[in-house]
Write a protein that holds these residues in place. Structure first.
Motif, PDB file in Angstrom:
ATOM      1  N   LYS A  44       0.839  -1.207   0.000  1.00  0.00           N
ATOM      2  CA  LYS A  44       0.000   0.000   0.000  1.00  0.00           C
ATOM      3  C   LYS A  44       0.874   1.257   0.000  1.00  0.00           C
ATOM      4  O   LYS A  44       0.571   2.230  -0.685  1.00  0.00           O
ATOM      5  CB  LYS A  44      -0.949  -0.008   1.194  1.00  0.00           C
ATOM      6  N   ALA A  45       1.959   1.240   0.776  1.00  0.00           N
ATOM      7  CA  ALA A  45       2.861   2.393   0.828  1.00  0.00           C
ATOM      8  C   ALA A  45       3.517   2.631  -0.525  1.00  0.00           C
ATOM      9  O   ALA A  45       3.612   3.777  -0.988  1.00  0.00           O
ATOM     10  CB  ALA A  45       3.922   2.182   1.909  1.00  0.00           C
ATOM     11  N   LEU A  46       3.950   1.557  -1.175  1.00  0.00           N
ATOM     12  CA  LEU A  46       4.599   1.699  -2.479  1.00  0.00           C
ATOM     13  C   LEU A  46       3.603   2.094  -3.575  1.00  0.00           C
ATOM     14  O   LEU A  46       3.995   2.649  -4.594  1.00  0.00           O
ATOM     15  CB  LEU A  46       5.336   0.413  -2.851  1.00  0.00           C
ATOM     16  N   ALA A  47       2.323   1.834  -3.346  1.00  0.00           N
ATOM     17  CA  ALA A  47       1.305   2.311  -4.279  1.00  0.00           C
ATOM     18  C   ALA A  47       1.106   3.821  -4.140  1.00  0.00           C
ATOM     19  O   ALA A  47       0.781   4.503  -5.104  1.00  0.00           O
ATOM     20  CB  ALA A  47      -0.024   1.585  -4.031  1.00  0.00           C
ATOM     21  N   GLY A  51       8.968   4.240  -4.265  1.00  0.00           N
ATOM     22  CA  GLY A  51      10.320   4.508  -3.794  1.00  0.00           C
ATOM     23  C   GLY A  51      10.875   3.294  -3.072  1.00  0.00           C
ATOM     24  O   GLY A  51      10.558   2.161  -3.416  1.00  0.00           O
ATOM     25  N   THR A  52      11.694   3.532  -2.049  1.00  0.00           N
ATOM     26  CA  THR A  52      12.313   2.483  -1.253  1.00  0.00           C
ATOM     27  C   THR A  52      11.800   2.575   0.179  1.00  0.00           C
ATOM     28  O   THR A  52      11.935   3.617   0.828  1.00  0.00           O
ATOM     29  CB  THR A  52      13.846   2.650  -1.242  1.00  0.00           C
ATOM     30  N   VAL A  53      11.213   1.490   0.671  1.00  0.00           N
ATOM     31  CA  VAL A  53      10.730   1.465   2.056  1.00  0.00           C
ATOM     32  C   VAL A  53      11.932   1.288   2.968  1.00  0.00           C
ATOM     33  O   VAL A  53      12.664   0.308   2.871  1.00  0.00           O
ATOM     34  CB  VAL A  53       9.701   0.337   2.272  1.00  0.00           C
ATOM     35  N   ALA A  54      12.146   2.264   3.847  1.00  0.00           N
ATOM     36  CA  ALA A  54      13.290   2.221   4.749  1.00  0.00           C
ATOM     37  C   ALA A  54      12.903   1.782   6.158  1.00  0.00           C
ATOM     38  O   ALA A  54      13.742   1.306   6.901  1.00  0.00           O
ATOM     39  CB  ALA A  54      13.941   3.601   4.831  1.00  0.00           C
ATOM     40  N   ASN A  55      11.631   1.938   6.513  1.00  0.00           N
ATOM     41  CA  ASN A  55      11.221   1.634   7.877  1.00  0.00           C
ATOM     42  C   ASN A  55       9.726   1.363   7.907  1.00  0.00           C
ATOM     43  O   ASN A  55       8.948   2.104   7.316  1.00  0.00           O
ATOM     44  CB  ASN A  55      11.567   2.815   8.790  1.00  0.00           C
ATOM     45  N   ILE A  56       9.349   0.282   8.589  1.00  0.00           N
ATOM     46  CA  ILE A  56       7.940  -0.007   8.864  1.00  0.00           C
ATOM     47  C   ILE A  56       7.834  -0.330  10.344  1.00  0.00           C
ATOM     48  O   ILE A  56       8.580  -1.163  10.851  1.00  0.00           O
ATOM     49  CB  ILE A  56       7.415  -1.212   8.056  1.00  0.00           C
ATOM     50  N   GLU A  57       6.894   0.324  11.007  1.00  0.00           N
ATOM     51  CA  GLU A  57       6.718   0.087  12.439  1.00  0.00           C
ATOM     52  C   GLU A  57       5.233  -0.051  12.754  1.00  0.00           C
ATOM     53  O   GLU A  57       4.412   0.750  12.319  1.00  0.00           O
ATOM     54  CB  GLU A  57       7.323   1.235  13.233  1.00  0.00           C
ATOM     55  N   PHE A  58       4.906  -1.083  13.530  1.00  0.00           N
ATOM     56  CA  PHE A  58       3.531  -1.313  13.982  1.00  0.00           C
ATOM     57  C   PHE A  58       3.395  -0.714  15.367  1.00  0.00           C
ATOM     58  O   PHE A  58       4.189  -0.978  16.261  1.00  0.00           O
ATOM     59  CB  PHE A  58       3.244  -2.818  14.013  1.00  0.00           C
ATOM     60  N   ASP A  59       2.382   0.110  15.553  1.00  0.00           N
ATOM     61  CA  ASP A  59       2.159   0.765  16.834  1.00  0.00           C
ATOM     62  C   ASP A  59       0.714   0.531  17.252  1.00  0.00           C
ATOM     63  O   ASP A  59      -0.208   0.849  16.507  1.00  0.00           O
ATOM     64  CB  ASP A  59       2.445   2.264  16.723  1.00  0.00           C
ATOM     65  N   GLU A  68       3.395   2.817  10.767  1.00  0.00           N
ATOM     66  CA  GLU A  68       4.129   4.005  10.330  1.00  0.00           C
ATOM     67  C   GLU A  68       5.191   3.526   9.345  1.00  0.00           C
ATOM     68  O   GLU A  68       5.961   2.623   9.650  1.00  0.00           O
ATOM     69  CB  GLU A  68       4.777   4.702  11.519  1.00  0.00           C
ATOM     70  N   VAL A  69       5.202   4.140   8.160  1.00  0.00           N
ATOM     71  CA  VAL A  69       6.093   3.701   7.085  1.00  0.00           C
ATOM     72  C   VAL A  69       6.895   4.894   6.584  1.00  0.00           C
ATOM     73  O   VAL A  69       6.333   5.952   6.325  1.00  0.00           O
ATOM     74  CB  VAL A  69       5.285   3.086   5.911  1.00  0.00           C
ATOM     75  N   GLU A  70       8.214   4.704   6.447  1.00  0.00           N
ATOM     76  CA  GLU A  70       9.086   5.716   5.827  1.00  0.00           C
ATOM     77  C   GLU A  70       9.468   5.212   4.446  1.00  0.00           C
ATOM     78  O   GLU A  70       9.956   4.094   4.296  1.00  0.00           O
ATOM     79  CB  GLU A  70      10.371   5.916   6.630  1.00  0.00           C
ATOM     80  N   VAL A  71       9.218   6.038   3.439  1.00  0.00           N
ATOM     81  CA  VAL A  71       9.581   5.700   2.068  1.00  0.00           C
ATOM     82  C   VAL A  71      10.486   6.795   1.534  1.00  0.00           C
ATOM     83  O   VAL A  71      10.181   7.983   1.672  1.00  0.00           O
ATOM     84  CB  VAL A  71       8.330   5.572   1.158  1.00  0.00           C
ATOM     85  N   TYR A  72      11.619   6.391   0.947  1.00  0.00           N
ATOM     86  CA  TYR A  72      12.544   7.341   0.343  1.00  0.00           C
ATOM     87  C   TYR A  72      12.380   7.300  -1.168  1.00  0.00           C
ATOM     88  O   TYR A  72      12.317   6.229  -1.768  1.00  0.00           O
ATOM     89  CB  TYR A  72      13.996   7.000   0.682  1.00  0.00           C
ATOM     90  N   LYS A  73      12.323   8.483  -1.756  1.00  0.00           N
ATOM     91  CA  LYS A  73      12.302   8.594  -3.214  1.00  0.00           C
ATOM     92  C   LYS A  73      13.120   9.816  -3.592  1.00  0.00           C
ATOM     93  O   LYS A  73      12.811  10.928  -3.163  1.00  0.00           O
ATOM     94  CB  LYS A  73      10.879   8.724  -3.747  1.00  0.00           C
ATOM     95  N   ASP A  74      14.149   9.594  -4.384  1.00  0.00           N
ATOM     96  CA  ASP A  74      15.060  10.658  -4.793  1.00  0.00           C
ATOM     97  C   ASP A  74      15.617  11.338  -3.547  1.00  0.00           C
ATOM     98  O   ASP A  74      16.270  10.693  -2.757  1.00  0.00           O
ATOM     99  CB  ASP A  74      14.367  11.639  -5.743  1.00  0.00           C
ATOM    100  N   THR A  75      15.354  12.600  -3.354  1.00  0.00           N
ATOM    101  CA  THR A  75      15.888  13.335  -2.199  1.00  0.00           C
ATOM    102  C   THR A  75      14.795  13.633  -1.173  1.00  0.00           C
ATOM    103  O   THR A  75      14.935  14.523  -0.350  1.00  0.00           O
ATOM    104  CB  THR A  75      16.509  14.668  -2.657  1.00  0.00           C
ATOM    105  N   VAL A  76      13.715  12.850  -1.212  1.00  0.00           N
ATOM    106  CA  VAL A  76      12.561  13.119  -0.359  1.00  0.00           C
ATOM    107  C   VAL A  76      12.222  11.911   0.515  1.00  0.00           C
ATOM    108  O   VAL A  76      12.319  10.764   0.073  1.00  0.00           O
ATOM    109  CB  VAL A  76      11.328  13.489  -1.225  1.00  0.00           C
ATOM    110  N   ASP A 104      20.701   5.241   4.757  1.00  0.00           N
ATOM    111  CA  ASP A 104      19.628   4.261   4.901  1.00  0.00           C
ATOM    112  C   ASP A 104      19.137   3.720   3.567  1.00  0.00           C
ATOM    113  O   ASP A 104      18.507   2.672   3.511  1.00  0.00           O
ATOM    114  CB  ASP A 104      18.435   4.889   5.632  1.00  0.00           C
ATOM    115  N   ILE A 105      19.401   4.429   2.498  1.00  0.00           N
ATOM    116  CA  ILE A 105      18.920   4.003   1.195  1.00  0.00           C
ATOM    117  C   ILE A 105      19.796   2.862   0.703  1.00  0.00           C
ATOM    118  O   ILE A 105      21.018   2.983   0.635  1.00  0.00           O
ATOM    119  CB  ILE A 105      18.941   5.170   0.179  1.00  0.00           C
ATOM    120  N   PRO A 106      19.194   1.731   0.382  1.00  0.00           N
ATOM    121  CA  PRO A 106      19.992   0.595  -0.058  1.00  0.00           C
ATOM    122  C   PRO A 106      20.724   0.898  -1.355  1.00  0.00           C
ATOM    123  O   PRO A 106      20.116   1.314  -2.331  1.00  0.00           O
ATOM    124  CB  PRO A 106      18.971  -0.517  -0.280  1.00  0.00           C
TER     125      PRO A 106
END
Length: 173
Positions: A44-47, A51-59, A68-76, A104-106
């Motif tokens: 769902k996050a990549l939809a 970009g690249t998922v760097a972090n997924i956390e269940f709270d 909570e999901v962190e996605v990196y794309k280019d410089t954002v 963090d970006i692979p």
């Protein structure tokens, strides 16, 4: 005389209403909801952000369950929050990457190939059983948190070799 007829009719109406209400409650409406998996939330996050998922956390707390999901794309960096049951996007925040977040970006080159997040989770689960609540790629290390009942585990897996490099076990706070 009218009052005598009204009272039994009222009592009967309330009784039938209570019976119908309790039957409805016990049938489909009270079914337990199922939390979506991290893989489903990652899709769902990549939809939302390709970009690249760097972090997924269940709270989870007494009021809500979110991913909570962190996605990196280019410089954002995109910070996304999803409802853990429905997968609905609740919040989206976009900000420029800090210098330290570039690590963090692979980086996949001809000489360095990192393992996937799924491979790292599988390796972590050989050391600790439980539900994965957090996966983060940081400086070439997958930091994976698992919870199993009253125990919480933290397993660090080297992103290049796939070996476990650190393991901690404690009680869930």
């Amino acid at each position: 005389m009218k009052k005598m007829i009204m009272i039994p009719a009222l009592v009967m109406t309330l009784g039938v209403g209570a019976a119908i209400g309790s039957t409805t409650l016990l049938s489909g409406n009270a079914q337990e909801k199922k939390v979506l998996s991290m893989q489903e939330i990652e899709k769902k996050a990549l939809a939302v952000v390709d970009g690249t998922v760097a972090n997924i956390e269940f709270d989870q707390n007494q009021f809500s369950s979110i991913y909570e999901v962190e996605v990196y794309k280019d410089t954002v960096e995109y910070d996304l929050k999803f409802d853990a049951y429905s997968g609905k996007l609740l919040k989206q925040k976009k900000e420029r990457l800090d210098d330290d977040e570039w690590d963090d970006i692979p980086a996949t080159t001809a000489t360095t190939k990192i393992i996937t997040k799924e491979q790292a989770i599988k390796t972590a689960q050989t050391k600790a059983k439980g539900k994965v609540t957090k996966v983060k790629l940081d400086d070439g290390v997958y930091e994976i948190e698992l919870k199993d009942g009253q125990y919480e585990y933290e397993v660090d897996v080297d992103a290049v070799s796939g070996n476990i490099i650190d393991f901690e076990q404690g009680f869930d706070d």
